[in-house]
Design a protein around this motif. Structure first.
Motif, short mmCIF file in Angstrom:
data_model
loop_
_atom_site.label_atom_id
_atom_site.label_comp_id
_atom_site.label_asym_id
_atom_site.label_seq_id
_atom_site.Cartn_x
_atom_site.Cartn_y
_atom_site.Cartn_z
N SER A 23 69.79 63.64 21.35
CA SER A 23 71.05 64.15 20.80
C SER A 23 72.27 63.53 21.45
O SER A 23 73.31 63.37 20.80
N LYS A 27 75.53 61.89 19.64
CA LYS A 27 76.80 62.60 19.76
C LYS A 27 77.90 61.67 20.28
O LYS A 27 79.02 61.67 19.76
N THR A 31 79.99 61.19 16.76
CA THR A 31 80.82 62.38 16.56
C THR A 31 81.69 62.68 17.79
O THR A 31 81.83 63.82 18.19
N ASN A 32 82.28 61.65 18.34
CA ASN A 32 83.08 61.82 19.56
C ASN A 32 84.57 61.81 19.24
O ASN A 32 85.34 61.05 19.81
N GLU A 37 83.59 68.12 16.73
CA GLU A 37 83.04 68.66 17.97
C GLU A 37 81.76 69.45 17.73
O GLU A 37 80.84 69.43 18.55
N TRP A 40 76.33 68.04 15.13
CA TRP A 40 75.18 67.46 15.83
C TRP A 40 74.29 66.84 14.76
O TRP A 40 73.47 67.51 14.16
N ASN A 43 69.85 67.33 16.49
CA ASN A 43 69.77 68.43 17.45
C ASN A 43 68.32 68.82 17.64
O ASN A 43 67.46 68.47 16.82
#
Length: 473
Positions: A23, A27, A31-32, A37, A40, A43
């Protein structure tokens, strides 16, 4: 017969240790940024449990996936007319509390705190409102707090099982379930999008979102039964797992697979017949969907399939990769990997090898066939998770996994070969050895078999530069 290529992934739940290493790179890379936020794309959930977002498996609540109604396949949440009438109100959409309200801390208060008698502290602060919040849920909530006692009753996989029995400490069980977008052959998210922003790539089957066309209706979020499409609250656009397609196009595997310390992930190319999708998703019963799903997948080593694929434009490098694909062997040849919730009728292309578990309540020696039914993880639970309640494929997979362990143990420890063990599961010695090398050793070149550019294109490829990093001398 219309032959297409599809990237697929198999995850061996028998080896997942729940470290979440898969994960973290996903991440950090995808998705930074603000608005993502809580996303995921990959996951790892603790099962039993209600998962992330809460109760994603319960389609009576979320209305995701497809349903067969009077012989016709329909979106569970309704078709175009329903969506047009309710386009500004989606009652089936998960709320932010079903995920978690993203938060951070006022770290400056700790750093700039003046000298005081007591240690300074900070409260979590919402990224959405900026106000202090009380944390109530998160992507690893059941993992961190051993949530079976609190949330186990909401796990839909306990269907036809006495949940009270498994809430008792002496009967409790647990395993890990890594999840990502399934990149389905019949994706409900694509069919649910009013603006046509979601699409399935022709060349490799990866499902993506066109950010320019997305209007933020979020019907893709509610339409996906796996809840692997997210809404970016900052940009007002949908986002999802892209199967690391920039890496895939360069012949590299996905970040989650590459970083997996347990070597549980296998990535390869499958060939399938697109003409068989419609009959498969309209199978008369939920349990009939999985066998129909298998029939869609084609044998790349069949000369007739190879000729037809070549005639229809499938590249030679893709055919070569399909012949060596670990995913085809695990899914169709050995019948070890099973799809996640085939009753959703999306035909997912991320498959799972069910986990073995210790034998419980065994007082006296029993036959091997009986041992499988005495495993701590209930057969019915795994069947509800992977085969719409049909225990036969799950039992076959577990028996073969157990046979590999026992046969290799007799060879290594007892220095003998027990052929009767192989006959009982329909495997030969060469197949057992191949399965052992792939499952137990898991060399990188065996787990990830991805197409590279054809040899005849190498000269031009070198002149154009490699993967966009500049010219090659």
């Amino acid at each position: 017969m219309k032959i297409k290529a599809q990237y697929a992934m198999v995850l061996n739940l028998d080896k997942c240790i729940g470290c979440h290493t898969c994960s973290i790179p996903c991440k950090n890379v995808w998705t930074n940024r603000d608005g993502a936020e809580y996303m995921w794309f990959n996951n790892v959930e603790c099962k039993p449990g209600i998962g992330y977002p809460q109760k994603w498996e319960n389609q009576d609540i979320h209305k995701g996936g497809w349903q067969l109604k009077r012989g016709r396949l329909q979106l569970k949440a309704g078709g175009r007319l329903h969506k047009g009438i309710n386009i500004f109100h989606n009652p089936d959409l998960p709320t932010i509390d079903d995920y978690y309200e993203p938060w951070d801390y006022d770290y400056a208060r700790l750093i700039d705190s003046p000298k005081r008698r007591h240690q300074p502290s900070v409260r979590p602060r919402s990224r959405l409102t900026g106000e202090p919040i009380n944390l109530k849920w998160g992507p690893n909530w059941e993992d961190d707090l051993a949530g079976l006692a609190e949330t186990g009753a909401g796990d839909t996989n306990f269907k036809n099982l006495e949940i009270e029995t498994y809430l008792q400490f002496r009967n409790v069980f647990m395993f890990w379930l890594p999840r990502l977008c399934e990149h389905c052959l019949n994706p409900a998210c694509v069919a649910s999008c009013p603006s046509g922003a979601l699409y399935k790539r022709e060349e490799d089957g990866i499902v993506l979102v066109d950010q320019e066309r997305c209007r933020g209706w979020r019907y893709c979020v509610s339409g996906c039964p796996y809840k692997k499409v997210y809404f970016n609250w900052k940009t007002g656009r949908a986002e999802k797992c892209v199967f690391c397609y920039p890496r895939i196009e360069a012949g590299l595997t996905t970040l989650c697979a590459h970083s997996c310390v347990g070597r549980i992930r296998y990535v390869g190319v499958l060939l399938y017949d697109a003409d068989r999708i419609s009959p498969a998703v309209k199978a008369p019963s939920d349990q009939a969907v999985y066998p129909a799903h298998l029939d869609i997948l084609l044998d790349p080593n069949d000369p007739e399939i190879e000729r037809a694929a070549t005639a229809q434009g499938i590249a030679s490098n893709v055919l070569a990769a399909a012949k060596r694909s670990p995913t085809y062997a695990l899914i169709k040849e050995w019948r070890l990997a099973l799809p996640l919730h085939p009753e959703f009728r999306t035909l997912p292309m991320v498959w799972y090898v069910p986990p073995l578990s210790p034998v419980s309540s065994q007082v006296a020696p029993v036959q091997e066939s009986e041992t499988i039914d005495r495993l701590r993880i209930p057969m019915a639970y795994l069947a509800n998770l992977l085969t719409a309640g049909d225990e036969v494929p799950v039992r076959t997979a577990l028996k073969r996994l157990s046979a590999v362990r026992q046969y290799m143990r007799t060879q290594r420890v007892e220095k003998r070969s027990d052929k009767s063990l192989l006959d009982s599961v329909g495997l030969d010695e060469d197949t057992i050895q191949t399965m052992y090398r792939l499952l137990a050793l898991g060399r990188l070149e065996d787990r990830f078999v991805l197409p590279t550019r054809p040899v005849q294109d190498d000269v031009n490829y070198a002149r154009q530069g490699c993967c966009g990093f500049g010219d090659t001398v």
